[in-house]
Design an enzyme around this catalytic site. Structure first.
Site, PDB file in Angstrom:
ATOM      1  N   GLY A   1       0.861  -1.347  -0.058  1.00 35.34           N
ATOM      2  CA  GLY A   1      -0.120  -0.012  -0.052  1.00 35.34           C
ATOM      3  C   GLY A   1       0.871   1.458   0.044  1.00 35.34           C
ATOM      4  O   GLY A   1      -0.037   2.192  -0.027  1.00 35.34           O
TER       5      GLY A   1
ATOM      6  N   ARG B   1      -5.179   3.797 -15.828  1.00 37.55           N
ATOM      7  CA  ARG B   1      -5.281   4.553 -14.608  1.00 37.55           C
ATOM      8  C   ARG B   1      -5.992   5.843 -14.708  1.00 37.55           C
ATOM      9  O   ARG B   1      -6.776   5.983 -13.943  1.00 37.55           O
ATOM     10  CB  ARG B   1      -3.845   4.817 -13.843  1.00 37.55           C
ATOM     11  CG  ARG B   1      -3.263   3.487 -13.514  1.00 37.55           C
ATOM     12  CD  ARG B   1      -2.108   3.389 -12.812  1.00 37.55           C
ATOM     13  NE  ARG B   1      -2.513   3.553 -11.293  1.00 37.55           N
ATOM     14  CZ  ARG B   1      -2.548   4.806 -10.878  1.00 37.55           C
ATOM     15  NH1 ARG B   1      -1.946   6.004 -11.276  1.00 37.55           N
ATOM     16  NH2 ARG B   1      -2.837   5.103  -9.425  1.00 37.55           N
TER      17      ARG B   1
ATOM     18  N   GLU C   1       3.588  -7.164   1.684  1.00 36.51           N
ATOM     19  CA  GLU C   1       3.186  -7.501   0.358  1.00 36.51           C
ATOM     20  C   GLU C   1       3.149  -6.007  -0.664  1.00 36.51           C
ATOM     21  O   GLU C   1       2.266  -5.547  -1.019  1.00 36.51           O
ATOM     22  CB  GLU C   1       1.835  -7.868   0.078  1.00 36.51           C
ATOM     23  CG  GLU C   1       1.620  -8.865   1.156  1.00 36.51           C
ATOM     24  CD  GLU C   1       0.129  -9.358   1.297  1.00 36.51           C
ATOM     25  OE1 GLU C   1      -0.887  -8.676   0.843  1.00 36.51           O
ATOM     26  OE2 GLU C   1      -0.177 -10.291   2.008  1.00 36.51           O
TER      27      GLU C   1
ATOM     28  N   CYS D   1     -11.904   4.802 -29.201  1.00 36.32           N
ATOM     29  CA  CYS D   1     -13.093   5.429 -29.507  1.00 36.32           C
ATOM     30  C   CYS D   1     -13.764   5.506 -28.075  1.00 36.32           C
ATOM     31  O   CYS D   1     -15.117   4.910 -27.988  1.00 36.32           O
ATOM     32  CB  CYS D   1     -13.766   4.819 -30.594  1.00 36.32           C
ATOM     33  SG  CYS D   1     -12.810   4.931 -32.172  1.00 36.32           S
TER      34      CYS D   1
ATOM     35  N   TYR E   1      -9.300   5.859 -12.556  1.00 36.51           N
ATOM     36  CA  TYR E   1      -9.186   6.534 -11.247  1.00 36.51           C
ATOM     37  C   TYR E   1      -9.118   8.040 -11.332  1.00 36.51           C
ATOM     38  O   TYR E   1      -8.477   8.730 -10.347  1.00 36.51           O
ATOM     39  CB  TYR E   1      -8.183   6.078 -10.455  1.00 36.51           C
ATOM     40  CG  TYR E   1      -8.098   4.692 -10.261  1.00 36.51           C
ATOM     41  CD1 TYR E   1      -8.820   3.781  -9.778  1.00 36.51           C
ATOM     42  CD2 TYR E   1      -6.930   3.989 -11.139  1.00 36.51           C
ATOM     43  CE1 TYR E   1      -8.749   2.322  -9.876  1.00 36.51           C
ATOM     44  CE2 TYR E   1      -6.801   2.738 -11.185  1.00 36.51           C
ATOM     45  CZ  TYR E   1      -7.682   1.579 -10.379  1.00 36.51           C
ATOM     46  OH  TYR E   1      -7.577   0.524 -10.432  1.00 36.51           O
TER      47      TYR E   1
HETATM   48  N1  LLP Z   1      -1.922  -6.896  -1.036  1.00 40.16           N
HETATM   49  C1  LLP Z   1      -3.061  -7.162  -1.178  1.00 40.16           C
HETATM   50  C2  LLP Z   1      -4.024  -8.120  -0.594  1.00 40.16           C
HETATM   51  C3  LLP Z   1      -3.480  -6.099  -2.312  1.00 40.16           C
HETATM   52  O1  LLP Z   1      -4.889  -6.201  -2.224  1.00 40.16           O
HETATM   53  C4  LLP Z   1      -2.801  -5.344  -2.723  1.00 40.16           C
HETATM   54  C5  LLP Z   1      -3.360  -4.463  -3.902  1.00 40.16           C
HETATM   55  C6  LLP Z   1      -1.545  -5.061  -2.526  1.00 40.16           C
HETATM   56  C7  LLP Z   1      -0.959  -6.055  -1.461  1.00 40.16           C
HETATM   57  C8  LLP Z   1      -0.280  -4.200  -3.150  1.00 40.16           C
HETATM   58  O2  LLP Z   1      -0.552  -3.011  -3.115  1.00 40.16           O
HETATM   59  P1  LLP Z   1       0.478  -1.974  -3.304  1.00 40.16           P
HETATM   60  O3  LLP Z   1       1.694  -1.993  -2.571  1.00 40.16           O
HETATM   61  O4  LLP Z   1       0.597  -1.573  -4.738  1.00 40.16           O
HETATM   62  O5  LLP Z   1      -0.434  -0.479  -3.012  1.00 40.16           O
HETATM   63  N2  LLP Z   1      -5.168  -0.885  -9.752  1.00 40.16           N
HETATM   64  C9  LLP Z   1      -5.017   0.203  -8.667  1.00 40.16           C
HETATM   65  C10 LLP Z   1      -4.234  -0.425  -7.456  1.00 40.16           C
HETATM   66  C11 LLP Z   1      -5.067  -1.593  -6.845  1.00 40.16           C
HETATM   67  C12 LLP Z   1      -4.377  -2.170  -5.732  1.00 40.16           C
HETATM   68  C13 LLP Z   1      -4.852  -3.417  -5.108  1.00 40.16           C
HETATM   69  N3  LLP Z   1      -4.285  -4.383  -4.154  1.00 40.16           N
HETATM   70  C14 LLP Z   1      -4.249   1.551  -9.169  1.00 40.16           C
HETATM   71  O6  LLP Z   1      -3.829   1.695 -10.224  1.00 40.16           O
HETATM   72  O7  LLP Z   1      -3.942   2.638  -8.384  1.00 40.16           O
END
Ligand code: LLP
Length: 425
Positions: free
Chosen positions: A247, A323, A284, A353, A327
């Protein structure tokens, strides 16, 4: 725009007026491989990983790259070789992790909707842990494991009900989100897990959202998780690891998220204060490992001046970079060659399109047709979310390592896109 103003990684910078990725000029890659083209810096990825490792120095800890951020094999290989495990969310991601050289024992499986077939395959491969997201999933997993004569190691993903203060589509740890087991059900779920014959309890897990740029939501979530660890262990169930999810945000537009090592220094202080310093810590991260390590290079096709808006039409589109459309996300867009021409204000749009096919709005640009632009911070959630809408083949990808550039994905052709289709008789 000077290199000082580029958001994100120092591995992308202008040298003599030309934008480079490490020691390679992006324009040379664009001419050789065509556009749209994703270009990644290996050094940038390893530098992001190193920041986490500094934060965890001297601790029992493991880093599982959340491969949904970018699951291209050549990217996974970098992290597998660097000793990372993988956080997966589908059977498809498991096969990719293995194909890239990952070790199944270093795989953890997240996600609210694992199928029996996915569970079976993951058990057969011997993955390290299932992050279970509901009580119903626990029952099914136990059944599947028992049928195979195995036990599944699990951690229960807790929904800590913390507001990560990010875009609503990417916050996952609120009561209103579909993810995880609600705080007040967690003890119950662990008690049930302890009874189930196909389950062995390994740890506890949470993930509160993505693109988090403040430390406080993390500290809140850590407190709530540690409260639960106390509660569950009082009931006689030992939790060997604490998985704190991913995150951490990156800089798209000059945001200043905490650095991974600083964030973890604060979090570990909290963990120590509360007497859990001996637990194995797992994380993660996805975006923070790859987001600022990639750009998408695109060619300017046409300039279309208008009464209300000027449009700069480029050859990358929402199918390559979803993105902004999904978003309203901001990505900086810069020219590959610096120029002193007069700039005008443009919306940068693709050929798809849809009116939603925009990459950037109201940007100052001096670029002309035939010149190239780089969409910055495009290493995470771009190629992995790309589609074939409008029968557009997905872009090629290049991994830069110092002065070397390796093609890690060839551009899809129309034949590739039709491969699995058939005409009816
Ligand atoms: N662990 C779990 C259970 C998750 O659901 C996610 C991301 C991560 C780890 C990794 O999170 P990160 O470190 O990448 O923030 N498509 C969206 C982001 C969706 C994230 C979903 N879950 C975007 O382009 O901003």
């Amino acid at each position: 725009m000077s290199s000082a103003a580029l958001p994100g990684s120092p591995h992308f910078a202008y040298r003599s007026g030309r934008l480079h990725c490490e020691d390679v000029a992006l324009e040379d890659l664009a001419r050789r491989h065509g556009t749209p083209l994703f270009v990644y810096s290996k050094a940038a990825m390893l530098a992001s990983l190193a920041a986490y490792r500094r934060g965890f120095a001297g601790r029992k800890s493991r880093i599982f790259y959340a491969m949904k951020a970018n699951s291209s094999l050549g990217i996974l290989q970098v992290f597998a070789r660097a000793g990372c495990g993988f956080d997966i969310v589908s059977g498809g991601e498991l096969e990719r992790a293995l194909a890239a050289g990952g070790d199944a024992r270093d795989v953890i499986f997240s996600g609210v909707g694992k199928t029996r077939a996915e569970m079976r395959r993951a058990l057969e491969a011997g993955i390290g842990c299932f992050n279970v997201e509901s009580e119903a999933e626990l029952e099914v997993l136990s059944e599947v494991a028992r049928e195979m004569g195995r036990t599944a190691a699990v951690s229960i993903r807790v929904n800590p009900n913390v507001d990560p203060k990010t875009h609503p589509y990417i916050s996952t740890g609120l009561r209103s989100n579909k993810f995880g087991v609600a705080h007040e059900r967690v003890l119950h779920a662990y008690r049930r897990a302890a009874e189930l014959p196909g389950i062995s309890i390994a740890g506890i897990d949470c993930h509160i959202g993505s693109q988090i740029t403040e430390t406080d939501p993390y500290l809140d979530a850590m407190d709530r998780i540690l409260d639960l660890v106390e509660e569950v262990e009082r009931a006689g169930i030992r939790l060997g690891h604490i998985d704190f999810g991913g995150g951490l945000g990156i800089s798209y537009a000059g945001e200043q998220p905490p650095r991974a090592d600083e964030l973890w220094r604060s979090l570990l202080e909290r963990v120590d204060e509360r007497g859990f310093g001996d637990r194995e810590l797992m994380i993660e991260p996805g975006r923070s490992l790859v987001g600022n390590a990639g750009v998408c290079v695109t060619e300017v096709l046409y300039l279309k001046p208008g009464e209300q808006k000027n449009f700069c039409i480029v050859d990358a589109a929402m199918n390559d970079l979803p993105r902004p459309a999904m978003y309203q996300a901001y990505h900086a867009v810069v020219p590959l060659a610096e120029s002193s021409r007069e700039a005008h204000t443009y919306d940068i749009v693709g050929p798809v399109c849809e009116s939603g096919d925009w990459l950037a709005r109201d940007r100052e640009l001096a670029a002309q047709p035939g010149e190239f632009l780089a969409v910055m911070s495009a290493g995470a959630y771009c190629m992995s979310m790309a589609s074939n809408y409008n029968t557009r083949g997905r872009a090629a990808e290049v991994l830069v390592d110092g002065g070397q550039a390796h093609v890690i994905r060839e551009r899809e052709t129309p034949a590739d896109l039709m491969l699995k289709e058939k005409l009816a008789p």
